[in-house]
Design an enzyme around this catalytic site. Structure first.
Site, PDB file in Angstrom:
ATOM      1  CG  ASN A 126      63.042  25.404  81.809  1.00  0.00           C
ATOM      2  OD1 ASN A 126      63.164  26.919  81.644  1.00  0.00           O
ATOM      3  ND2 ASN A 126      61.984  24.541  81.401  1.00  0.00           N
ATOM      4  CB  SER A 446      53.052  31.207  71.632  1.00  0.00           C
ATOM      5  OG  SER A 446      53.708  32.060  72.549  1.00  0.00           O
ATOM      6  CG  ASP A 502      56.390  22.445  76.194  1.00  0.00           C
ATOM      7  OD1 ASP A 502      56.621  23.229  77.276  1.00  0.00           O
ATOM      8  OD2 ASP A 502      57.395  21.943  75.874  1.00  0.00           O
ATOM      9  NE  ARG A 528      52.489  29.165  81.790  1.00  0.00           N
ATOM     10  CZ  ARG A 528      51.354  28.896  81.194  1.00  0.00           C
ATOM     11  NH1 ARG A 528      50.294  29.617  81.533  1.00  0.00           N
ATOM     12  NH2 ARG A 528      51.682  28.272  79.887  1.00  0.00           N
ATOM     13  CE1 TYR A 529      53.718  25.428  88.919  1.00  0.00           C
ATOM     14  CE2 TYR A 529      52.097  23.421  88.992  1.00  0.00           C
ATOM     15  CZ  TYR A 529      52.691  24.631  89.438  1.00  0.00           C
ATOM     16  OH  TYR A 529      52.086  25.274  90.682  1.00  0.00           O
ATOM     17  CD1 TRP A 574      64.660  23.997  79.043  1.00  0.00           C
ATOM     18  CD2 TRP A 574      63.058  24.892  77.546  1.00  0.00           C
ATOM     19  NE1 TRP A 574      64.466  25.219  78.818  1.00  0.00           N
ATOM     20  CE2 TRP A 574      63.817  26.164  78.499  1.00  0.00           C
ATOM     21  CE3 TRP A 574      61.960  25.426  76.767  1.00  0.00           C
ATOM     22  CZ2 TRP A 574      63.312  27.486  78.187  1.00  0.00           C
ATOM     23  CZ3 TRP A 574      61.577  26.595  76.389  1.00  0.00           C
ATOM     24  CH2 TRP A 574      62.477  27.744  77.269  1.00  0.00           C
ATOM     25  CG  HIS A 705      56.723  36.005  82.145  1.00  0.00           C
ATOM     26  ND1 HIS A 705      58.281  36.455  81.920  1.00  0.00           N
ATOM     27  CD2 HIS A 705      56.708  34.973  81.754  1.00  0.00           C
ATOM     28  CE1 HIS A 705      58.784  35.364  81.412  1.00  0.00           C
ATOM     29  NE2 HIS A 705      57.879  34.486  81.455  1.00  0.00           N
ATOM     30  CB  CYS A 737      59.305  35.585  75.542  1.00  0.00           C
ATOM     31  SG  CYS A 737      59.380  34.041  75.539  1.00  0.00           S
TER      32      CYS A 737
HETATM   33  N1  GLN Z   1      58.223  30.739  69.872  1.00  0.00           N
HETATM   34  C1  GLN Z   1      58.103  30.417  71.138  1.00  0.00           C
HETATM   35  C2  GLN Z   1      56.720  31.174  71.641  1.00  0.00           C
HETATM   36  O1  GLN Z   1      56.479  32.168  71.241  1.00  0.00           O
HETATM   37  C3  GLN Z   1      59.220  31.050  72.279  1.00  0.00           C
HETATM   38  C4  GLN Z   1      58.937  30.713  73.517  1.00  0.00           C
HETATM   39  C5  GLN Z   1      60.352  30.741  74.428  1.00  0.00           C
HETATM   40  O2  GLN Z   1      61.357  31.459  74.079  1.00  0.00           O
HETATM   41  N2  GLN Z   1      60.383  30.288  75.554  1.00  0.00           N
HETATM   42  O3  GLN Z   1      56.061  30.666  72.414  1.00  0.00           O
HETATM   43 ZN    ZN Z   2      61.344  33.525  74.898  1.00  0.00          ZN
END
Ligand code: GLN
Ligand code: ZN
EC number: 2.1.1.14
Length: 767
Positions: A126, A446, A502, A528-529, A574, A705, A737
């Site tokens: 990861n 999120s 998380d 990011r950790y 993870w 990001h 994302c």
């Molecule tokens: N549902 C998660 C979010 O939106 C998906 C995050 C991810 O894919 N790492 O944070």
């Molecule tokens: Zn994602």
């Protein structure tokens, strides 16, 4: 004499000092000199720690402010033109390549607006690296001499180190050509690159380095013939240079056997292999070692947190000593310790028995040293005895076995992993419920995790606010997110995940069989950790985990709200998984827990449920073959066990990101709608591959990001390009994302522009 070696140590600091410093620098809170000072302190601390532990071979250049692969791109000047035109300092160039940069002009600086490079998962971990991106204009040259500087820095502290470099073949192989140079095969650049490596190596030698560790992790992949040839060429070339340090060629995360022909006979002093992940390669590796070569036996797990079994490990090392002699054996960590948390002693909340099962990076230093002493005939009887007791007690621990869980896993059948009708039949039933427009818009889950959210979560964890007060706070956050989405006109809403620190830990904390750390951070990318929970025993869900928040969100809006869950494979990948049962069993236990949750959400009136599987590809065995196809089968089955208990009209979504996905494997999950990260994959082939994916897809339209805000026109341009080869009727509009790492201002503008672009296309495609 057998020596002990460490391949790399976590750079984030015992208390995430690196994160605080880099983010402080990005936010203008600390100066570049203050940032560099933190870096130097962390390196110093790590070298001293290893020296005091008695490690013989200590790494340098394992430090990075962002990513070790990105460091090499800077070092070799693999910097696309879009960055060089701004005359940024080296460190700002590095950060701009890693995370993009957008800033307004000031009196002293001109405006900058540049996107980040692509980020990809590092093998099956990861950790994410920043993908080297080559173009026809790439001109290799050395920018600075980071590896030499860090070697000298250690030397000044009285620590002789072995510098680590990612090798030339892996560096090129893991890179790609930019979209204007698609016919460029990165490996063709090897000849140009080798002299620069040689220059760095000879500078290291001149500075006093007697050995270097060159990592060629691609040697555990199915390498094409040209890459195998490149390995031979590169190391033969180094062998011909005079006055270079001795090279340890290091591989990890798998077996090197299928590439042994490329390695055999190379003029390198030592070979490092990972016997934790691939103990079966022992005989073949021993047979391939040249009579003067040393074998570095990777035996202390760099990828997991279980306490080493000294007896077992010593037996393997002793077998190597028998064959090669003590002088030609090194006892080492299996890989860099980058992927393990820094120090178990920082854990204050773990049950003492469970804590006794674990070993983090700092403890692993002692493990390497004890095993080395043991095989060297030194007296470590007390350590061995304590270790044997601990290993035995874990096997018998009450935390591990649950017969009801085992029985339920055994009862999984075909019916449980199949939706009651195929997609073509489900789709019209779902359309009837949702009546969505063309180009439906949504987000991945999120929303910004603000300071306010973190403060309230901390207060709740510390008990300074009550459960009711916390729930009220979370509901107010949910309401804010729902109102915002309604305002800007998104079609399928989310609750924003404010209650989740998380996406894996949140569920893990509610599942029996998991253990948690308070400080077990591991770098995922840049600053990011993550703090992976640990699967200790059989897994089960005592009660609903996410229903309350989803139901509240749905109760305050007439638009559909997606229930949000983390899929079984991602929960597994993870977490630190168990090493005493296979991964499939752990995935199925998780799948059953999630199935109950999916069914509970449906029963509570949630009509769309997203089960995220961003780590699907991470679980993929690195090599083609039986193990890999078995993985595809059980990973897809686990997802379907979790999601197949619902009615046809319930829409199942899934989400994937930051890996090279194969549409066929996504197809096997049979989700109704999937979203994938896409904004930086500027490759027409990639779109073409997904064109025939039967169900609906949202190709991610902006990089989450990066703080950069794409304009409406940028979205329109992006969508137009995709529509050239992608059917409009399957097209969902969404970001790459989740938005939790972003600020509200960026989020508001980016999403507003995205929705405006979707509306623009709806007009275009009217009737
Ligand atoms: N549902 C998660 C979010 O939106 C998906 C995050 C991810 O894919 N790492 O944070
Ligand atoms: Zn994602």
């Amino acid at each position: 004499m057998v020596q002990s070696a460490v391949l790399g140590f976590p750079r984030i600091g015992p208390n995430r000092e690196l994160k605080k410093a880099t983010e402080g620098y990005w936010n203008g809170k600390i100066t570049v000199d203050e940032l560099f000072k933190v870096g130097k302190d962390l390196r110093t601390q790590n070298w001293k720690l290893q020296k005091e532990a008695g490690v013989d071979i200590i790494p340098s250049n394992d430090f990075s402010f962002y990513d070790q692969v990105l460091d090499l791109s800077l070092l070799f000047n693999v910097i696309p033109d879009r960055y060089t035109k701004y005359d940024l300092s080296p460190i700002d160039t590095l950060f701009a390549m890693g995370r993009g940069l957008q800033r307004k002009a000031t009196e002293t600086e001109k405006a900058v607006d540049v996107t980040a490079l692509e980020m990809v998962k590092w093998f099956d971990s990861n950790y994410h690296y920043v993908r080297p991106t080559f173009s026809k204009t790439t001109q290799f040259k050395l920018n600075g001499q980071k590896p030499v500087d860090e070697f000298l820095e250690a030397k000044e502290l009285g620590v002789q180190t072995r510098p680590v470099l990612l090798g030339p073949v892996s560096y090129l192989f893991l890179g790609k050509a930019d979209k204007d140079s698609l016919d460029l095969e990165p490996l063709f650049l090897l000849e140009q690159l080798l002299p620069l490596y040689a220059e760095v190596l000879s500078k290291l030698a001149a500075a006093g380095a007697t050995e270097v560790q060159i990592d060629e992790p691609v040697l555990v992949l199915d390498l094409p013939a040209n890459a195998q040839a490149a390995i031979k060429k590169a190391y033969t070339y180094f062998g011909k240079q005079s006055n270079l340090p001795k090279i340890t060629l290091a591989t990890y995360f798998g077996t090197v056997v299928p590439n042994l022909d490329a390695i055999k006979g190379l003029p390198v002093a030592a070979l490092h292999v990972d016997f934790v992940r691939a103990p079966e390669q022992f005989d073949e590796v021993i047979a391939a070692i040249g009579d003067k070569q040393t074998l570095s036996v990777g035996i202390v797990d760099g990828r997991n947190i279980w306490k080493n079994d000294f007896k077992k490990s010593s037996a393997i090392v002793n077998k190597a000593i028998e064959k090669l002699g003590a002088d030609r054996v090194v006892v080492a960590t299996s890989s860099s310790l980058l992927h393990t948390p820094v120090d178990l002693n920082n854990e204050t909340k773990l049950d003492a028995e469970i804590k006794g099962f674990f070993s983090f990076a700092t403890q692993k230093l002692d493990e390497v040293v004890v095993i080395t002493k043991n095989v060297s005939g030194q007296d470590v009887a007390a350590a061995l005895e304590a270790n044997a007791k601990s290993v035995e007690s874990r096997g018998k621990s009450k935390f591990i076995h649950d017969s009801a869980v085992k029985a339920r896993v055994a009862s999984i059948d075909e019916k449980m992993s199949t939706r009651s009708a195929p997609f073509e039949q489900r789709l019209p039933e779902q359309q009837k419920v949702f009546n969505l427009p063309l180009f439906p818009t949504t987000t991945i889950g999120s929303f910004p995790q603000t300071k306010d959210i973190r403060i309230n979560r901390n207060k709740f964890n510390k008990g300074t606010i009550s459960a009711e007060e916390y729930e009220k706070f979370i509901n107010s956050e949910i309401e804010k997110v729902i109102r915002f989405q309604e305002e800007i006109g998104l079609d399928v809403l989310v609750h924003g995940e404010p209650e989740r620190n998380d996406m894996v830990q949140y569920f893990g904390e509610q599942i029996n069989g998991y253990a948690f750390t308070v400080n077990g951070w591991v770098q995922s990318y840049g600053s990011r950790y993550v703090r992976p929970p640990i699967i200790v025993g059989d897994l089960s869900r005592p009660k609903a985990m996410s229903v309350k928040e989803s139901v509240y969100a749905q109760s305050i809006t007439s638009k559909p709200v997606k229930g949000m869950l983390t899929g079984p494979i991602t929960c597994l990948r993870w977490s630190f998984p168990r090493d005493d049962v296979d991964q499939k069993t752990q995935a199925m236990q998780l799948a059953l827990a999630l199935r109950d949750e999916v069914n509970d959400l449906e029963a509570a009136g949630i009509k769309v449920i997203q089960v995220d599987e961003p780590a699907l590809r991470e679980g993929l065995p690195l090599r083609e073959g039986a193990e890999r196809s078995a993985y595809y089968t059980w990973a897809a089955e686990a997802f379907r066990v979790a999601t197949s208990g619902v009615a046809n009209k319930t829409q199942i979504h899934s989400h994937f990101c930051y890996s090279d996905l194969d549409p066929n494997h996504i197809k096997a999950l049979d989700a109704d709608v999937v979203s994938i990260e896409f904004s930086k994959k500027d490759d027409a082939n990639y779109i073409a591959e997904f064109k025939n994916y039967p169900n609906h897809i949202g190709l991610g339209l902006f990089d989450i990001h990066s703080p950069r805000i794409p304009s409406k026109d940028e979205f329109i341009a992006k969508i137009s390009t995709i529509l050239k080869s992608y059917p409009a009727e399957k097209f969902w509009v969404n970001p790459d994302c989740g938005l939790k790492t972003r600020g509200w201002e960026e989020t508001r503008l980016s999403l507003t522009h995205m929705v405006e672009a979707a509306k623009y296309f709806r007009e275009q495609y009217k009737n």
